[in-house]
Design a protein around this motif. Structure first.
Motif, PDB file in Angstrom:
ATOM      1  N   GLU A 130      17.079  20.442  -2.450  1.00  0.00           N
ATOM      2  CA  GLU A 130      17.125  21.772  -3.075  1.00  0.00           C
ATOM      3  C   GLU A 130      17.059  21.746  -4.589  1.00  0.00           C
ATOM      4  O   GLU A 130      17.679  22.570  -5.244  1.00  0.00           O
ATOM      5  CB  GLU A 130      18.418  22.499  -2.703  1.00  0.00           C
ATOM      6  CG  GLU A 130      18.521  22.914  -1.272  1.00  0.00           C
ATOM      7  CD  GLU A 130      19.697  23.854  -1.089  1.00  0.00           C
ATOM      8  OE1 GLU A 130      20.820  23.373  -1.106  1.00  0.00           O
ATOM      9  OE2 GLU A 130      19.462  25.062  -0.971  1.00  0.00           O
ATOM     10  N   THR A 131      16.326  20.792  -5.164  1.00  0.00           N
ATOM     11  CA  THR A 131      16.266  20.783  -6.632  1.00  0.00           C
ATOM     12  C   THR A 131      15.125  21.643  -7.153  1.00  0.00           C
ATOM     13  O   THR A 131      15.247  22.239  -8.217  1.00  0.00           O
ATOM     14  CB  THR A 131      16.073  19.360  -7.189  1.00  0.00           C
ATOM     15  OG1 THR A 131      14.754  18.917  -6.893  1.00  0.00           O
ATOM     16  CG2 THR A 131      17.091  18.399  -6.620  1.00  0.00           C
ATOM     17  N   ILE A 174      22.358  20.089   0.275  1.00  0.00           N
ATOM     18  CA  ILE A 174      22.237  20.423   1.703  1.00  0.00           C
ATOM     19  C   ILE A 174      22.925  21.755   1.986  1.00  0.00           C
ATOM     20  O   ILE A 174      23.837  21.857   2.805  1.00  0.00           O
ATOM     21  CB  ILE A 174      22.777  19.307   2.627  1.00  0.00           C
ATOM     22  CG1 ILE A 174      22.437  17.936   2.044  1.00  0.00           C
ATOM     23  CG2 ILE A 174      22.196  19.445   4.034  1.00  0.00           C
ATOM     24  CD1 ILE A 174      22.778  16.760   2.930  1.00  0.00           C
ATOM     25  N   GLY A 175      22.474  22.760   1.268  1.00  0.00           N
ATOM     26  CA  GLY A 175      22.978  24.104   1.513  1.00  0.00           C
ATOM     27  C   GLY A 175      24.458  24.254   1.226  1.00  0.00           C
ATOM     28  O   GLY A 175      25.147  25.022   1.885  1.00  0.00           O
ATOM     29  N   LEU A 199      19.361  29.698   2.940  1.00  0.00           N
ATOM     30  CA  LEU A 199      18.618  28.482   2.641  1.00  0.00           C
ATOM     31  C   LEU A 199      17.172  28.776   2.278  1.00  0.00           C
ATOM     32  O   LEU A 199      16.624  28.172   1.377  1.00  0.00           O
ATOM     33  CB  LEU A 199      18.681  27.563   3.868  1.00  0.00           C
ATOM     34  CG  LEU A 199      18.765  26.066   3.628  1.00  0.00           C
ATOM     35  CD1 LEU A 199      19.827  25.707   2.614  1.00  0.00           C
ATOM     36  CD2 LEU A 199      19.045  25.361   4.942  1.00  0.00           C
ATOM     37  N   SER A 200      16.536  29.709   2.982  1.00  0.00           N
ATOM     38  CA  SER A 200      15.146  30.000   2.640  1.00  0.00           C
ATOM     39  C   SER A 200      15.040  31.271   1.804  1.00  0.00           C
ATOM     40  O   SER A 200      13.960  31.777   1.577  1.00  0.00           O
ATOM     41  CB  SER A 200      14.295  30.107   3.908  1.00  0.00           C
ATOM     42  OG  SER A 200      14.914  30.956   4.837  1.00  0.00           O
ATOM     43  N   GLY A 201      16.168  31.763   1.315  1.00  0.00           N
ATOM     44  CA  GLY A 201      16.161  32.911   0.416  1.00  0.00           C
ATOM     45  C   GLY A 201      16.894  32.572  -0.866  1.00  0.00           C
ATOM     46  O   GLY A 201      16.710  31.499  -1.415  1.00  0.00           O
ATOM     47  N   LYS A 202      17.753  33.486  -1.313  1.00  0.00           N
ATOM     48  CA  LYS A 202      18.445  33.269  -2.581  1.00  0.00           C
ATOM     49  C   LYS A 202      19.856  32.739  -2.365  1.00  0.00           C
ATOM     50  O   LYS A 202      20.481  33.014  -1.351  1.00  0.00           O
ATOM     51  CB  LYS A 202      18.516  34.588  -3.349  1.00  0.00           C
ATOM     52  CG  LYS A 202      17.157  34.993  -3.893  1.00  0.00           C
ATOM     53  CD  LYS A 202      17.201  36.331  -4.604  1.00  0.00           C
ATOM     54  CE  LYS A 202      15.806  36.618  -5.193  1.00  0.00           C
ATOM     55  NZ  LYS A 202      15.681  38.003  -5.627  1.00  0.00           N
ATOM     56  N   GLY A 218      26.350  34.610  10.754  1.00  0.00           N
ATOM     57  CA  GLY A 218      26.721  33.491   9.897  1.00  0.00           C
ATOM     58  C   GLY A 218      26.131  32.174  10.345  1.00  0.00           C
ATOM     59  O   GLY A 218      26.818  31.167  10.441  1.00  0.00           O
ATOM     60  N   LYS A 219      24.825  32.175  10.590  1.00  0.00           N
ATOM     61  CA  LYS A 219      24.135  30.897  10.836  1.00  0.00           C
ATOM     62  C   LYS A 219      24.295  30.061   9.579  1.00  0.00           C
ATOM     63  O   LYS A 219      24.386  30.581   8.472  1.00  0.00           O
ATOM     64  CB  LYS A 219      22.642  31.149  11.076  1.00  0.00           C
ATOM     65  CG  LYS A 219      22.351  31.831  12.392  1.00  0.00           C
ATOM     66  CD  LYS A 219      20.864  31.698  12.742  1.00  0.00           C
ATOM     67  CE  LYS A 219      20.525  32.498  13.971  1.00  0.00           C
ATOM     68  NZ  LYS A 219      19.819  33.749  13.634  1.00  0.00           N
ATOM     69  N   ILE A 220      24.266  28.749   9.777  1.00  0.00           N
ATOM     70  CA  ILE A 220      24.525  27.857   8.649  1.00  0.00           C
ATOM     71  C   ILE A 220      23.548  28.108   7.502  1.00  0.00           C
ATOM     72  O   ILE A 220      23.901  28.005   6.332  1.00  0.00           O
ATOM     73  CB  ILE A 220      24.509  26.385   9.108  1.00  0.00           C
ATOM     74  CG1 ILE A 220      25.025  25.488   7.992  1.00  0.00           C
ATOM     75  CG2 ILE A 220      23.137  25.925   9.566  1.00  0.00           C
ATOM     76  CD1 ILE A 220      25.760  24.303   8.469  1.00  0.00           C
ATOM     77  N   GLN A 221      22.308  28.489   7.851  1.00  0.00           N
ATOM     78  CA  GLN A 221      21.313  28.752   6.805  1.00  0.00           C
ATOM     79  C   GLN A 221      21.740  29.927   5.929  1.00  0.00           C
ATOM     80  O   GLN A 221      21.442  29.963   4.743  1.00  0.00           O
ATOM     81  CB  GLN A 221      19.943  29.060   7.415  1.00  0.00           C
ATOM     82  CG  GLN A 221      19.254  27.856   8.048  1.00  0.00           C
ATOM     83  CD  GLN A 221      19.633  27.653   9.493  1.00  0.00           C
ATOM     84  OE1 GLN A 221      20.671  28.126   9.947  1.00  0.00           O
ATOM     85  NE2 GLN A 221      18.808  26.938  10.225  1.00  0.00           N
ATOM     86  N   HIS A 222      22.422  30.902   6.506  1.00  0.00           N
ATOM     87  CA  HIS A 222      22.896  32.034   5.718  1.00  0.00           C
ATOM     88  C   HIS A 222      24.127  31.631   4.911  1.00  0.00           C
ATOM     89  O   HIS A 222      24.211  31.914   3.709  1.00  0.00           O
ATOM     90  CB  HIS A 222      23.211  33.241   6.610  1.00  0.00           C
ATOM     91  CG  HIS A 222      23.583  34.465   5.823  1.00  0.00           C
ATOM     92  ND1 HIS A 222      22.657  35.255   5.196  1.00  0.00           N
ATOM     93  CD2 HIS A 222      24.795  34.999   5.520  1.00  0.00           C
ATOM     94  CE1 HIS A 222      23.269  36.231   4.556  1.00  0.00           C
ATOM     95  NE2 HIS A 222      24.568  36.102   4.736  1.00  0.00           N
ATOM     96  N   LEU A 223      25.049  30.944   5.565  1.00  0.00           N
ATOM     97  CA  LEU A 223      26.272  30.522   4.875  1.00  0.00           C
ATOM     98  C   LEU A 223      25.939  29.694   3.635  1.00  0.00           C
ATOM     99  O   LEU A 223      26.590  29.798   2.601  1.00  0.00           O
ATOM    100  CB  LEU A 223      27.171  29.702   5.813  1.00  0.00           C
ATOM    101  CG  LEU A 223      27.624  30.388   7.104  1.00  0.00           C
ATOM    102  CD1 LEU A 223      28.625  29.512   7.842  1.00  0.00           C
ATOM    103  CD2 LEU A 223      28.239  31.749   6.827  1.00  0.00           C
ATOM    104  N   ALA A 224      24.878  28.888   3.758  1.00  0.00           N
ATOM    105  CA  ALA A 224      24.478  28.038   2.640  1.00  0.00           C
ATOM    106  C   ALA A 224      24.191  28.852   1.385  1.00  0.00           C
ATOM    107  O   ALA A 224      24.368  28.369   0.274  1.00  0.00           O
ATOM    108  CB  ALA A 224      23.246  27.226   3.021  1.00  0.00           C
ATOM    109  N   GLY A 225      23.762  30.088   1.566  1.00  0.00           N
ATOM    110  CA  GLY A 225      23.385  30.901   0.411  1.00  0.00           C
ATOM    111  C   GLY A 225      24.505  31.746  -0.156  1.00  0.00           C
ATOM    112  O   GLY A 225      24.311  32.398  -1.186  1.00  0.00           O
TER     113      GLY A 225
END
Lengths: 262, 335
Positions: free
Chosen positions: A125-126, B143-144, B263-266, B280-287
């Motif tokens: 993520e860089t 890693i998110g 993860l694939s957004g902001k 709260g999928k991990i990809q959302h939590l990451a953001g």
């Protein structure tokens, strides 16, 4: 027109669960995938190939020998060729050492008219490697690209910024890092898969790329990881039920008042 | 490279339309802390065309402001901006250069680092000095946000980092502070690049930029449909908040991608994040999991979102939100 796309193999997240105590990722299985934004980059390359004559799309990946799978996928999706950059000398590369290898590959291939990659990878993520490669190749760079419109010897490109987007006109050659908005990646075709099965993917190391080992891998990386730790994410969650008494909403309003929101 | 030649901390001002953006004051806060620990000067690099109100940067902690001004820097183009920054660093030799992890910072810092052949760490949430080595310690999520890494740049200078907006408070303002403003004029050839800036188009669906927002109200699949998602927008507007969304809500076409958190957004870290109907999928939590205070409303008591929430309400967001909106309206009416 020579189009080159950088793709990175990253751990898949579909099977990832979170350890609620530590907040760390627990990976189930070893499903590596093409970094999602690199799939968008590849899709864009293929879309441009359909619009111009005699375009050749080459997918380039740096990684272990197992990253060949990602290149085969790229060929199955429609890339004309794949090149794997793999060597023990590359291990431990930070972003600048990685950019040296990837830019050397573009040079060895005789330069590109268009270089595309994802804006960032889901593991590191860089988002640094793309602009670094552009600088090393002396190419103009447009980052966070959500649209590329071909117009003869140039393109009109839209890049997302914090509160909108910018429109820039840029002649070829240039490098663009793309975001998810740019397109919807397609699926490999049967014909593509057959072609991928037969494709020869060359493997290049420092010798083929003419790179000095001192500039590569951990030895050539200016940054060092001092320590890695798990952030404390588990919170003292207060869980309330919406039970018709209105208490849950009252509590929420109380929090908003405490936080001086209302 | 002699490391001792490099001295001082430089922060790169964030500007829009040649006006200083408040993110710069966060950078000055970071920079002041580092400069005091190193007992050195704090410099602020301003790249643009006749950027105004530079005194403010001194009031906020800069000892010296370098303004690289040129009509070629009127609008943002990566190469001229990166070239100006690299030249300034070569001339002034700061030991540390810090910029904001914005679309600008994340573009020009890698280019400058490549030109200067030095290390750069992206999207840091913590900066500190190792007093023994006199070296910058850069801490960033990876890693998110599931792992934190501390990184240093031991052998080359400057040590470069981008820092995530809102990871520090803005520097306090002291109008008694004195400093120096130095104008830098570089030859036009430095800025030459073949691309042309055509236009900036404002995102009209986004009243509040979510990465700047103090409060974010975000909605997911639990809002059921576009009509349901309007409740998210109404609540956000009542609270003066930004509108966020899960990937599901974006993919279903209820709200544009620029609102997607994850993860694939902001990546966002507001003071308050209100997640409505988001599992709260991990990809959302990451953001969003580094937000200061997290409120979650979800029907499923086992939803992952509650694992990162400070306050969780187990219930249908489509019932809870209208009640909340009514209450807020009556509070406003009585105010």
């Amino acid at each position: 027109m020579k189009i080159m796309v950088f793709i990175k193999q990253v751990p898949g997240t579909d099977n990832v669960k979170m350890n609620p105590e530590t907040g760390t990722m627990v990976r189930t299985g070893s499903n590596n995938v093409i970094n999602p934004l690199d799939e968008n980059a590849l899709e864009e390359a293929l879309s441009i190939k359909r619009q111009v004559q005699d375009a050749v799309v080459t997918a380039i990946s740096m990684g272990p020998l197992s990253a060949r799978k990602a290149l085969n996928e790229a060929i199955a999706l429609g890339a004309d060729a794949g090149v794997l950059l793999s060597s023990r000398a590359f291990a431990g590369s930070d972003t600048i050492a990685t950019a040296r290898v990837l830019s050397a590959a573009v040079r060895k291939l005789g330069g590109a008219d268009l270089v595309l990659c994802g804006e960032r990878a889901t593991d590191g993520e860089t988002g640094q490697t793309g602009p670094m490669i552009a600088e090393m190749l002396g190419l103009p760079v447009i980052t966070f690209v959500k649209r590329i419109q071909m117009n003869g010897d140039r393109a009109v490109v839209e890049r997302m910024v914090e509160n909108g987007f910018e429109r820039v006109e840029v002649p070829f050659p240039f490098l663009a890092t793309v975001i998810k908005d740019i397109n919807e990646p397609s699926f490999p075709t049967l014909a593509g898969k057959l072609r991928a099965g037969k494709a020869e993917v060359p493997v290049w190391g420092p010798v083929e790329l003419g790179l000095d080992n001192g500039k590569l891998g951990l030895a050539g990386s200016p940054t060092r990881v001092v320590k890695v730790f798990s952030p404390k994410l588990a919170r003292n969650t207060r869980l309330l039920k919406q039970d018709g008494s209105g208490q849950a909403v009252r509590e929420l309003l109380k929090v908003l008042r405490e936080k001086e929101v209302i | 490279m002699s490391l001792q030649e490099y001295r001082g901390v430089m922060v790169v001002a964030e500007q829009k339309n040649n006006k200083i953006h408040s993110t710069t004051y966060e950078l000055l806060n970071w920079g002041r802390g580092l400069a005091d620990k190193l007992d050195c000067g704090l410099y602020c690099a301003v790249l643009g065309n006749n950027v105004q109100e530079l005194d403010e940067l001194i009031f906020r902690g800069a000892d010296r402001v370098y303004h690289v001004s040129s009509p070629c820097l009127e609008n943002f183009l990566a190469r001229p901006y990166a070239a100006a920054l690299a030249r300034l660093v070569e001339e002034e030799k700061p030991e540390i250069v810090v910029a904001a992890a914005t679309t600008t910072g994340r573009t020009i810092m890698p280019m400058a680092a490549a030109r200067l052949e030095t290390g750069l760490t992206a999207d840091c949430t913590g900066l500190d000095i190792d007093p023994v080595e006199r070296i910058l310690l850069q801490t960033r999520p990876a890693i998110g946000g599931n792992i934190m890494a501390t990184i240093k740049t031991p052998f080359t200078r400057p040590q470069m980092a981008t820092v995530r907006p809102r990871s520090a408070r803005q520097a306090a303002r002291d109008t008694a502070r004195r400093g120096e403003i130095v104008a830098k004029h570089y030859d036009g050839a430095l800025f030459s690049t073949p691309e042309n800036f055509l236009a900036f188009v404002k995102d009209t669906t986004q009243d509040v930029n979510i990465q700047d927002a103090d409060i974010i109200v975000a909605g997911g699949k639990g809002m059921k449909n576009r009509e349901g998602f309007k409740l998210v927008e109404e609540l956000a507007s009542l609270l003066g908040a930004g509108v966020g969304a899960s990937r599901d809500a974006v993919d279903l076409g209820w709200v544009p991608y620029s609102h997607q958190v994850g993860l694939s957004g902001k990546t966002v870290a507001p003071k308050i994040y209100i997640a409505l109907g988001i599992s709260g999928k991990i990809q959302h939590l990451a953001g969003m999991q580094t937000s200061e205070y997290i409120v979650a409303v979800n029907k499923d008591p086992e939803a992952q979102i509650f694992k990162v929430a400070d306050l969780g309400i187990v219930g249908d967001a489509l019932e809870v939100v209208p009640q909340l909106i009514d209450q807020l309206k009556s509070i406003k009416a009585n105010a």
